[in-house]
Design an enzyme around this catalytic site. Structure first.
Site, PDB file in Angstrom:
ATOM      1  N   ASP A   6       0.869  -1.178   0.000  1.00  0.00           N
ATOM      2  CA  ASP A   6       0.000   0.000   0.000  1.00  0.00           C
ATOM      3  C   ASP A   6       0.906   1.228   0.000  1.00  0.00           C
ATOM      4  O   ASP A   6       1.456   1.613   1.032  1.00  0.00           O
ATOM      5  CB  ASP A   6      -0.899  -0.022   1.243  1.00  0.00           C
ATOM      6  CG  ASP A   6      -1.657   1.281   1.442  1.00  0.00           C
ATOM      7  OD1 ASP A   6      -1.786   2.054   0.473  1.00  0.00           O
ATOM      8  OD2 ASP A   6      -2.131   1.517   2.591  1.00  0.00           O
ATOM      9  N   THR A  10       2.061   9.334   2.260  1.00  0.00           N
ATOM     10  CA  THR A  10       3.060   9.599   3.298  1.00  0.00           C
ATOM     11  C   THR A  10       3.951   8.396   3.564  1.00  0.00           C
ATOM     12  O   THR A  10       5.154   8.548   3.755  1.00  0.00           O
ATOM     13  CB  THR A  10       2.355  10.015   4.606  1.00  0.00           C
ATOM     14  OG1 THR A  10       1.503  11.134   4.354  1.00  0.00           O
ATOM     15  CG2 THR A  10       3.386  10.403   5.664  1.00  0.00           C
ATOM     16  N   ASP A 108      -6.859   3.104  -3.684  1.00  0.00           N
ATOM     17  CA  ASP A 108      -6.867   2.870  -2.247  1.00  0.00           C
ATOM     18  C   ASP A 108      -8.299   2.853  -1.711  1.00  0.00           C
ATOM     19  O   ASP A 108      -8.647   2.018  -0.868  1.00  0.00           O
ATOM     20  CB  ASP A 108      -6.025   3.917  -1.517  1.00  0.00           C
ATOM     21  CG  ASP A 108      -6.450   5.351  -1.804  1.00  0.00           C
ATOM     22  OD1 ASP A 108      -7.123   5.597  -2.830  1.00  0.00           O
ATOM     23  OD2 ASP A 108      -6.080   6.239  -1.006  1.00  0.00           O
TER      24      ASP A 108
END
Length: 252
Positions: A6, A10, A108
């Protein structure tokens, strides 16, 4: 063994799974900030040597530059492996994508919605992922992704106030919130951004008549206690969704 990745805005989170792992159960797991990408090479080379990896599935929302970095690390650790890049489709793993343009939905959010429907089938749910941005999405009891909301995450809200006002400070999003109305500026900012996040989630739950709210992401532990709706915190919901996709494919 499958390597699930994933790649968020960040951090990069990863997990090793096989067919015996329950949803959210990993044989190995790790997470690094973008600035610490060199650490991935050691971790993934170790994983390949110790467990063996025969498939790599990646959800990347952080752009092409990070994709190139990930490909470089994978090439060094697993030169024979060809990574699969997860993308939003009209339907997959029991979920129908109701976005006007299904391919436009962030991968996502699609993975998180698949995870939510896998964890709470046959009931209407709201799926929340509290990262750099907070995404709030609705899934019907029969597995239709209806769409949702995107708003700045806690950190972005706090930094936006600090950056664009003359006298408001930068606060930590993980501060402890006092009861009642805030009697100082730091607590007033924290109270405001938490109320904005939890209020948006509660609004979505009411609009969707959700039986449950599934909430994930780094800011989830701070936002969830503010909620006045039934909720469940699920860590690494995008990885759980990728795991469900793999399992669905294996089951035919």
């Amino acid at each position: 063994m499958m390597l699930l990745i994933d790649a968020g805005n960040t951090r990069v989170k990863w997990a090793l799974v096989d067919s015996t792992n329950a949803p959210g159960e990993w044989s190995a797991y790790g997470a690094v900030a973008h600035a610490d990408m060199p650490q991935l090479e050691l971790a993934w080379c170790e994983a390949a040597a110790s467990h063996g990896v025969d498939r790599v599935l990646i959800a990347n929302v952080a752009g092409n530059a990070l994709r190139v970095q990930l490909e470089y690390v994978l090439q060094r650790c697993m030169p024979q492996m060809r990574a699969e890049w997860f993308a939003s489709l009209p339907s997959l793993a029991g979920l129908t994508n109701g976005y006007r343009n299904p391919a436009q939905l962030g991968c996502d959010r699609f993975a998180a919605a698949i995870a939510g429907h896998t964890l709470a089938p046959r009931v209407p749910i709201i799926v929340v992922n509290c990262g750099t941005a907070t995404t709030i999405d609705a899934v019907t009891a029969d597995g239709v992704f209806l769409g949702g909301m995107i708003l700045p995450g806690l950190g972005l809200m706090a930094s936006s106030l600090a950056r664009n006002t003359a006298q408001l400070p930068q606060i930590a999003q993980d501060g402890k919130l006092a009861d009642g109305f805030a009697d100082n500026t730091d607590d007033a900012i924290l109270s405001g951004i938490l109320a904005a996040q939890s209020g948006a989630i509660e609004h979505a739950c009411a609009q969707h008549q959700a039986a449950e709210c599934i909430i994930s992401g780094g800011a989830a532990p701070y936002i969830a206690p503010m909620l006045k709706v039934p909720y469940r915190i699920v860590e690494n919901i995008v990885l759980v969704g990728l795991q469900a996709v793999v399992r669905s494919a294996e089951q035919g």
